[in-house]
Design a protein around this motif. Structure first.
Motif, PDB file in Angstrom:
ATOM      1  N   PHE A 108       0.828  -1.200   0.000  1.00 55.05           N
ATOM      2  CA  PHE A 108       0.000   0.000   0.000  1.00 55.05           C
ATOM      3  C   PHE A 108       0.865   1.252   0.000  1.00 55.05           C
ATOM      4  CE2 PHE A 108      -2.136   3.301   2.605  1.00 55.05           C
ATOM      5  CZ  PHE A 108      -3.163   3.603   1.732  1.00 55.05           C
ATOM      6  N   ILE A 109       1.897   1.236   0.837  1.00 46.25           N
ATOM      7  CA  ILE A 109       2.743   2.425   0.956  1.00 46.25           C
ATOM      8  C   ILE A 109       3.504   2.701  -0.335  1.00 46.25           C
ATOM      9  CG2 ILE A 109       4.814   3.269   2.100  1.00 46.25           C
ATOM     10  CD1 ILE A 109       3.658   2.012   4.649  1.00 46.25           C
ATOM     11  N   LEU A 119       1.126   4.133  -2.806  1.00 47.87           N
ATOM     12  CA  LEU A 119       0.690   5.478  -2.412  1.00 47.87           C
ATOM     13  C   LEU A 119       1.779   6.512  -2.677  1.00 47.87           C
ATOM     14  CD1 LEU A 119      -1.615   7.038  -0.996  1.00 47.87           C
ATOM     15  CD2 LEU A 119      -0.353   6.743   1.127  1.00 47.87           C
ATOM     16  N   VAL A 120       3.006   6.193  -2.289  1.00 51.63           N
ATOM     17  CA  VAL A 120       4.079   7.165  -2.502  1.00 51.63           C
ATOM     18  C   VAL A 120       4.321   7.361  -3.991  1.00 51.63           C
ATOM     19  CG1 VAL A 120       6.520   7.646  -2.150  1.00 51.63           C
ATOM     20  CG2 VAL A 120       5.163   6.723  -0.287  1.00 51.63           C
TER      21      VAL A 120
END
Ligand SMILES: Nc1ncnc2c1ncn2[C@@H]1O[C@H](COP(=O)(O)OP(=O)(O)OP(=O)(O)O)[C@@H](O)[C@H]1O
Ligand SMILES: Nc1ncnc2c1ncn2[C@@H]1O[C@H](COP(=O)(O)OP(=O)(O)OP(=O)(O)O)[C@@H](O)[C@H]1O
Ligand SMILES: [Mg+2]
Ligand SMILES: [Mg+2]
Lengths: 296, 265, 280, 296
Positions: C88-89, C92-93
């Motif tokens: 997810f990270i 997202l980034v």
């Protein structure tokens, strides 16, 4: 329990803030540091120096105090709790500057970095900023407030880290080689600052250092680690630097003045007792000479 | 992905957008993303992209550094358009949507320090996710820094000689392996330090307030205006479809003025 | 990279919204499991590994026009729960840096999380089966299988989308490989796949496909079958490269820091935050 | 061309290895360092110290010598070429230790790290290893050969970096605060090593430092930077520490012995001239006293 007593001087009876008894830590690659021998003690309001050769375990010891490493043997007590287990209970009372300050600076600007702790502890924004500015001012680096920490010079970074450690007005200040990279004027200023913090606010300060010449001025007492981590020697600076063999254990060269006086005494047993600051030394030497002049 | 350039602009820049409150900028970016999702006419989308670039230039953001980041997704969008779009018009629309969306977030990141962007995200995600997001971003800096250190060290301590590619590759591989472990350890230490300095999960950042009310108003008005135009064109395709070129022209005018203003200041 | 670079506002809304919901659900479960396991020491680990994945995705291997993903390595180092959070990270980034749409973050998270989890399961399983001395072959084979499976998953998403096709860049079908300098694209495709005898030099297979579409008019789409054929033919080149990189790196880590690969809890006594009370 | 001349002492007529004339560098955030005033010169075989307060531009200056920064104004010459433009031509002749050694260590083990340069230059593996072991031995850290560099203590890392800089037997050694983090015994050892390298192999050594007390022993001559980068003072250690106002320009505290003697002289104009080493000082003081005894 430990072989040495702090029952002399102004600290007699002061509360124990830190105690380390025979702690062992083995790093993942098998390197083992055994902080045994004497107990390490720091009393409320005391300025304690930790000396010892490279790789002897100074940083490892400070990491135990900060709860970053957990002892596999022996006991660490800070403010009467085990820092590794109960760090949240005591962390507000402790300020830190690590040896590699690059790793310590977190925020995008200097002022944000110094204000990091108060903000995290939920102080109002205005107070956080005020504290941060005050801390910068203490260290004489107001002009750096809006710079990016990463872009500063080595010494400037260390001052910013110091400001960040002082900003919450901690009861215990742990400094790993704080003089590294500071210019002489900044060193003197930092020494004065630490003295006044200890005196006026009763702050306990534990500092590891290789800068022997600052020890007499800084420390109420000092510990010397031998290679492998053994806490080999304890004493006031005067006691420590008086005897060469004690220092040899910790692979330490005495401060220049101590050495000078020791060598003078070898030549002339009538030479004065070691002085540890320049002004004392000047007085002592002038006395020595004039007494010679007066003798005949 | 020059993350330090993004950070430098976000922290040290002082444009109209920098002065607006992060919340306004986040809301504005949301409105713009809404417009991008809604738009279905390539000419309108083109106008949107041009106008946005113009706005960024006008306030004085470093458009030259932003464009590579904003155009990178176009590469992928072109491929996607070739593969999936039923015709050139739709294809162009896809590409324009990608570029505009990228330009929106890049504008946000170039004008807002990352803690300000992350703080709201941390508020709505589980603690561990918010924590990890922050650590990831920190680690990106560490890696970027460590990587440039590595290049510098290699240069100082020998330079990689082109005559011995195998040797160079082996040295690089060794160095990269070390980099992996190093960054693991360093992240651990970084996190320790965060905790030492009072972090308990959830970044508390200074509630950055607007230092210039008109900046907030301008940003929000601009985004709302764009959304409105897009919605109108979408709602009345038959009546307005013929005038979509006007939006493109307005966008082009925006860009030109934006560049002129940007150069002036 | 198993990352769909579909622009915002292209997929049907129910698909990307559904992707978001599923991803958030998984994230909630993963966070509960990760936190429940009591080790917030996980945070720096996720941070470091996610950053590595991000950087590797953003750096092209110059002569090959390909970039590695490290998703399998990330999976092995992180395990399924932390891996999901990391996925997810990463997505997202990337989206915050303009690299990938904001609306498709959910779908992308699903794909990458699957890739990490599969990689973890296969490598761990393989090591248990074959013993600790076979890290490199196990890693290589697991990588190929993982990528094959996630590619299939992507074809599934494409089929769901109903728009015909999407540019899925797994392995050699990565957009960067598809840039107009793909070393092996033309030959394989012109002759082997489409085989219509035209001279398509300088075009990629996607362009090629697009031309075919145009010929059939704006309503036609690339069929799922052809998309699959493209992906399964070109993919393996990328899979092999990824497998080699994964094997090399995991081999190195296994040698110098075995606890990270074999999952025996590190025999160190570094304090685990979150374990402060009632910890060991 | 420059206001000072190196026409005295054993270096008279020696070849110029480094020359910096009025260089300016403006960092991306706008901080500007202007290394002007005197020219900076280093001659073949000379040991040159660079002093100055934090943030004055020492590291910036060394980075120009290493071709890491390119001057926007002024000129830098190293071995008669411009290092920023023609680094490959001279890099084999130069060894470096950066201020933050963490930035410099790049291999997975210490021995690999030290052997990095010889391997890259294509020396046979056996010779590379032999050189690496020899360098470790010079620094007294053979026992660290198989450790992972980033797991070492601060001082240990610096020694590894030093070994890596010496391994190719460079003609010019550039050291940015090499004593930072070293214990006193290691400092002395490093000082001795540097002296013997300069003497026996004619190595040119440029070192920035805040450790004033090492300067008299280390340096043939020294430059002092003022804040902002101005190269304010040039001189031999004796010249430098003799006059307090010169030092004040660079915000520098004289070494303890220099201060002691200066203060003694204030009291008693008959006190001996400043000595810069302990043994000289002992002799001088003993003389001073005995002359007093003899007088009457
Ligand atoms: N992360 C680590 N992994 C393995 N060994 C380590 C690690 N950190 C320190 N050591 C080793 O533990 C011993 C003590 O190191 P420590 O950093 O405590 O020394 P120190 O007294 O602070 O030295 P210095 O004066 O050089 O800073 C050294 O032998 C060092 O190599
Ligand atoms: N990368 C950078 N970006 C912006 N400013 C910088 C950068 N590096 C250094 N500076 C600034 O340039 C000036 C000179 O820095 P430099 O590092 O050369 O000082 P120094 O003399 O080495 O100091 P120290 O004794 O603290 O190491 C300082 O004001 C510093 O803040
Ligand atoms: Mg240390
Ligand atoms: Mg410096």
């Amino acid at each position: 329990m430990h072989e040495h007593a702090h029952d002399h001087g102004p600290l007699a009876g002061a509360k124990e803030v830190v105690r380390i008894s025979c702690v062992r830590h083995t790093y993942e690659d098998g390197t083992s540091v055994h902080l045994c021998g004497l107990d390490f003690l720091a009393h409320a309001g005391a300025r304690v120096a930790v000396l010892g050769p490279n790789g002897s375990g100074k940083t490892t010891m400070l990491f135990h105090i900060l709860g970053l490493l957990k002892s596999q043997e022996g006991e660490v007590r800070v403010f009467d709790v085990s820092p590794a287990d109960e760090w949240p209970a005591i962390r507000r009372r402790i300020g830190v500057v690590l040896q590699n300050v690059d790793e310590q600076l977190l925020a995008p600007t200097v002022i944000d970095d110094v204000a990091f702790s108060p903000r995290q502890y939920g102080l109002p924004e205005a107070e956080s900023l005020e504290r941060a500015h005050h801390a910068l001012n203490l260290l004489g680096i107001d002009h750096l407030a809006d710079r990016v920490p990463h872009n500063l010079s080595g010494g400037e970074k260390r001052k910013v880290a110091l400001a960040g450690a002082l900003v919450m007005d901690p009861e215990l200040l742990v400094l790993d080689e704080p003089f590294e990279g500071l210019d002489p004027a900044s060193r003197t200023a930092l020494l004065d600052l630490m003295s006044s913090l200890a005196r006026e606010r009763g702050m306990t300060i534990i500092m590891s250092t290789h800068d022997i010449d600052t020890v007499p001025e800084f420390a109420d007492y000092a510990y010397v680690l031998a290679p492998g981590g053994r806490i080999a020697v304890y004493g006031t600076p005067e006691e420590l630097f008086a005897s060469a063999d004690v220092l040899a254990e910790g692979n330490i060269k005495p401060p220049i003045l101590a050495e000078l006086f020791a060598r003078l005494r070898e030549r002339d047993p009538g030479a004065p007792a070691p002085a540890l600051s320049v002004s004392e030394a000047v007085d002592a030497l002038a006395d020595w000479k004039s007494c010679a002049e007066r003798l005949p | 992905m020059d993350i330090t350039a993004v950070d430098r602009s976000a922290v040290l820049g002082d444009t109209l957008l920098h002065r607006a409150a992060p919340t306004s900028k986040l809301v504005g970016a949301g409105l713009l993303l809404g417009a991008i999702v809604t738009v279905n006419d390539p000419l309108v989308a083109a106008g949107l992209a041009l106008s946005l670039a113009g706005a960024a230039a006008a306030v004085g953001l470093p458009l030259r550094q932003m464009l590579p980041l904003a155009l990178y997704p176009a590469l992928f969008a072109i491929v996607f358009a070739f593969a999936a779009a039923p015709g050139p018009a739709t294809g162009a629309l896809f590409v324009l949507k990608a570029v505009t969306a990228a330009l929106t977030v890049v504008t946000l990141m170039f004008s807002t320090p990352y803690p300000q962007v992350f703080a709201p995200i941390q508020r709505i995600t589980p603690t561990i996710v918010g924590d990890a997001l922050l650590m990831t971003y920190r680690s990106l800096f560490i890696l970027a820094e460590k990587f440039s250190d590595l290049l510098r060290a290699v240069r100082l301590r020998s330079g990689v000689s082109a005559r011995q590619p195998v040797r160079a590759a082996r040295a690089t591989a060794r160095a990269l392996g070390g980099l992996l472990l190093y960054s693991l350890d360093l992240s651990q230490r970084e996190y320790d330090i965060l905790r030492l300095r009072g972090y308990e999960g959830g970044m508390r950042v200074r509630r950055q307030v607007s230092t210039d009310r008109s900046a907030d108003v301008a940003a929000l008005l601009y985004a709302a205006l764009i959304l409105a135009v897009v919605v109108v064109f979408r709602a009345l395709p038959h009546e307005l479809g013929g005038y979509a070129w006007l939006v493109t022209v307005v966008g082009a005018v925006d860009l030109t003025t934006g560049l002129l203003i940007g150069r002036r200041t | 990279m198993s990352h769909i670079h579909i622009p915002d506002g292209v997929l049907p809304w129910w698909l990307w919204l559904g992707g978001w919901l599923l991803a958030l659900g998984m994230l909630a479960v993963a966070s509960r499991m990760a936190t429940g396991a009591g080790s917030r020491r996980a945070v720096p680990l996720i941070g470091a590994v996610s950053a590595l994945v991000l950087v590797s995705m953003a750096s092209e291997i110059v002569p090959l026009a390909y970039h590695i993903n490290l998703t399998v390595i990330a999976g092995v180092l992180l395990g399924p729960w932390l891996g999901t959070i990391s996925a997810f990270i990463v997505v997202l980034v990337l989206a915050l840096l303009g690299h990938g749409g904001a609306t498709v973050v959910g779908l992308n998270t699903l794909v990458i999380a699957t890739e990490m989890t599969l990689g973890w399961a296969l490598v761990r399983g393989g090591l248990r089966l074959l013993g600790h001395t076979h890290v490199r072959p196990v890693a290589a084979v697991s990588t190929v299988i993982t990528l094959a499976i996630t590619t299939t998953m992507l074809v599934g998403i494409v089929a769901l989308a109903g728009t015909g096709a999407t540019a899925r860049e797994t392995g050699a079908l990565d957009a960067e490989t598809l840039e107009f300098r793909n070393p092996f694209g033309d030959g394989v495709f012109t002759i082997g796949l489409l085989g219509d005898g035209h001279d398509h030099a300088g075009e990629t297979e996607e362009e090629h496909a697009a031309h075919a579409d145009d010929a059939r008019g704006e309503t036609g789409g690339l069929s799922v079958e052809r998309f699959a054929a493209v992906v399964y033919t070109l993919g393996p080149f990328g899979w092999v490269l990824e497998a080699l990189v994964t094997a090399a790196i995991l081999g190195y880590v296994a040698r110098v820091r075995p606890s990270l690969v074999y999952g025996t809890p590190a025999a160190e006594y570094r304090v685990r935050y979150g374990d402060e009370h009632g910890g060991h």
